[in-house]
Design a protein around this motif. Structure first.
Motif, short mmCIF file in Angstrom:
data_model
loop_
_atom_site.label_atom_id
_atom_site.label_comp_id
_atom_site.label_asym_id
_atom_site.label_seq_id
_atom_site.Cartn_x
_atom_site.Cartn_y
_atom_site.Cartn_z
N TRP A 115 10.71 6.68 5.92
CA TRP A 115 10.99 5.37 5.31
C TRP A 115 11.14 4.31 6.40
N ASP A 124 7.81 3.52 8.02
CA ASP A 124 7.01 2.65 7.15
C ASP A 124 7.48 1.20 7.23
N LYS A 125 8.79 0.99 7.36
CA LYS A 125 9.33 -0.37 7.51
C LYS A 125 8.81 -1.00 8.81
N LEU A 173 6.07 -0.14 10.42
CA LEU A 173 4.64 -0.36 10.25
C LEU A 173 4.37 -1.60 9.41
N ASP A 174 5.11 -1.78 8.32
CA ASP A 174 4.93 -2.98 7.49
C ASP A 174 5.17 -4.25 8.30
N GLY A 180 3.99 3.27 -4.32
CA GLY A 180 4.02 2.27 -3.26
C GLY A 180 4.02 0.85 -3.76
N LYS A 197 9.47 -0.88 -3.02
CA LYS A 197 10.14 -0.24 -1.89
C LYS A 197 11.44 0.40 -2.34
N THR A 215 0.83 -1.20 0.00
CA THR A 215 0.00 0.00 0.00
C THR A 215 0.86 1.25 0.00
N LYS A 216 0.23 2.33 -0.36
CA LYS A 216 0.91 3.62 -0.33
C LYS A 216 1.26 3.96 1.11
N SER A 217 2.39 4.58 1.31
CA SER A 217 2.85 4.86 2.66
C SER A 217 3.06 6.36 2.85
N ASN A 218 3.34 6.73 4.08
CA ASN A 218 3.67 8.12 4.36
C ASN A 218 4.90 8.55 3.56
N ASN A 226 6.00 7.36 0.63
CA ASN A 226 5.65 7.52 -0.79
C ASN A 226 4.87 8.80 -1.04
#
Length: 99
Positions: free
Chosen positions: A66, A69-70, A72-73, A41, A44, A2-5, A7
């Protein structure tokens, strides 16, 4: 994926500064479609690419986004992500005091 902060922020900075995707793709030594997939997104960015983009934009926040987001993933679908983050936070404090 998904799109992230990261991106969304990267795309907004590029658009704000009126920079074509091909220019940033050249900076990263990748083709324009690959760069576009990073913004959407669908792919990566690598750490060294994020660092290069941060230098280009004079923006230290890119690496933080970045990294966030890692994390969070990794934790998004775990049962107790808050508990895990608390443990990590405690370990980071301890790690910092032992350096």
């Amino acid at each position: 994926m998904t799109k992230s902060n990261f991106n969304e922020y990267l795309k907004s900075q590029r658009e704000l500064n009126k920079i074509p995707q091909r220019q940033l793709a050249n900076l990263l030594d990748i083709d324009t479609p690959m760069y576009s997939r990073i913004e959407r997104g669908e792919r990566k960015a690598k750490r060294e690419q994020v660092i290069a983009l941060g230098k280009f934009f004079h923006d230290d926040n890119l690496l933080n986004l970045w990294l966030a987001d890692k994390v969070l993933d990794t934790l998004a679908y775990e049962e107790n992500p808050e508990e895990i983050l608390t443990l990590v936070s405690e370990q980071l404090v301890e790690y910092g005091s032992n350096r």
